[in-house]
Design a protein around this motif. Structure first.
Motif, PDB file in Angstrom:
ATOM      1  N   CYS A  58       0.753  -1.080   0.031  1.00  0.00           N
ATOM      2  CA  CYS A  58       0.114  -0.096   0.000  1.00  0.00           C
ATOM      3  C   CYS A  58       0.867   1.337  -0.040  1.00  0.00           C
ATOM      4  CB  CYS A  58      -0.821  -0.058   1.211  1.00  0.00           C
ATOM      5  SG  CYS A  58      -2.112   1.151   1.201  1.00  0.00           S
ATOM      6  N   THR A  59       1.193   1.853  -1.352  1.00  0.00           N
ATOM      7  CA  THR A  59       2.122   3.044  -1.431  1.00  0.00           C
ATOM      8  C   THR A  59       1.430   4.231  -0.942  1.00  0.00           C
ATOM      9  OG1 THR A  59       1.540   3.040  -3.528  1.00  0.00           O
ATOM     10  CG2 THR A  59       3.384   1.811  -3.122  1.00  0.00           C
ATOM     11  N   GLU A  60      -0.188   4.193  -1.096  1.00  0.00           N
ATOM     12  CA  GLU A  60      -0.644   5.424  -0.751  1.00  0.00           C
ATOM     13  C   GLU A  60      -1.276   5.562   0.690  1.00  0.00           C
ATOM     14  OE1 GLU A  60      -0.913   7.755  -2.893  1.00  0.00           O
ATOM     15  OE2 GLU A  60       0.295   6.853  -4.268  1.00  0.00           O
ATOM     16  N   CYS A  61      -0.834   4.409   1.523  1.00  0.00           N
ATOM     17  CA  CYS A  61      -1.632   4.436   2.898  1.00  0.00           C
ATOM     18  C   CYS A  61      -0.717   5.409   3.823  1.00  0.00           C
ATOM     19  CB  CYS A  61      -1.621   2.834   3.482  1.00  0.00           C
ATOM     20  SG  CYS A  61      -2.726   1.791   2.614  1.00  0.00           S
ATOM     21  N   LYS A  62      -1.455   5.585   4.777  1.00  0.00           N
ATOM     22  CA  LYS A  62      -0.696   6.734   5.671  1.00  0.00           C
ATOM     23  C   LYS A  62      -0.287   5.756   7.046  1.00  0.00           C
ATOM     24  CE  LYS A  62      -1.943  10.153   3.348  1.00  0.00           C
ATOM     25  NZ  LYS A  62      -2.085   9.611   1.862  1.00  0.00           N
ATOM     26  N   LYS A  66       1.444   2.341   5.754  1.00  0.00           N
ATOM     27  CA  LYS A  66       2.239   2.634   4.557  1.00  0.00           C
ATOM     28  C   LYS A  66       3.315   1.958   4.211  1.00  0.00           C
ATOM     29  CE  LYS A  66       4.664   6.719   2.595  1.00  0.00           C
ATOM     30  NZ  LYS A  66       3.512   6.761   1.503  1.00  0.00           N
ATOM     31  N   ASN A  97      -6.111   5.211  -2.648  1.00  0.00           N
ATOM     32  CA  ASN A  97      -5.846   6.612  -2.197  1.00  0.00           C
ATOM     33  C   ASN A  97      -5.105   6.572  -0.731  1.00  0.00           C
ATOM     34  OD1 ASN A  97      -8.118   6.788  -0.944  1.00  0.00           O
ATOM     35  ND2 ASN A  97      -9.117   8.287  -2.329  1.00  0.00           N
ATOM     36  N   GLY A  98      -5.372   5.689  -0.083  1.00  0.00           N
ATOM     37  CA  GLY A  98      -4.981   5.410   1.274  1.00  0.00           C
ATOM     38  C   GLY A  98      -5.690   5.893   2.179  1.00  0.00           C
ATOM     39  N   LYS A  99      -6.858   6.472   1.796  1.00  0.00           N
ATOM     40  CA  LYS A  99      -7.967   6.934   2.539  1.00  0.00           C
ATOM     41  C   LYS A  99      -9.183   6.116   3.155  1.00  0.00           C
ATOM     42  CE  LYS A  99      -6.906  11.764   0.820  1.00  0.00           C
ATOM     43  NZ  LYS A  99      -7.386  12.817   0.395  1.00  0.00           N
TER      44      LYS A  99
END
Length: 99
Positions: A58-62, A66, A97-99
């Protein structure tokens, strides 16, 4: 690419089980997820398999998600099943989008 929502048939049965998700843009299969009942009675979902890339992260995760492998990741938690095939409350992580 974004993931399409997983739809459940209207039923009095539990929504727990394995489901295939599809890419919203291409319609291609993306993930196998397992929906399960958590200890508090809510529902959660974990990625069992990534159908598009076996080692996807997951490159977009926070935060703590992440850069972590998508396979094995919990992507839905604290959801309440409504009995009509929908869920309310809780959180669903959109991997695109990691949201």
């Amino acid at each position: 690419p974004a993931l399409a929502a997983v739809a459940f048939g209207a039923s009095a049965q539990s929504p727990a089980g394995r489901y295939k998700t599809y890419d919203e843009d291409t319609g291609k299969p993306r993930l196998i997820v397992e929906v399960y009942e958590a200890k508090n009675g809510s529902f959660a979902a974990k990625v069992i398999d990534t159908l598009y890339a076996p080692d996807a992260v997951c490159t977009e995760c926070k935060g703590d998600k992440k850069g972590k492998p998508i396979k094995g990741m919990v992507i839905m938690w604290n959801q309440t099943a409504q009995g009509d095939g929908t869920f309310t409350g809780g959180t669903v992580l959109k991997l695109a989008n990691g949201k």
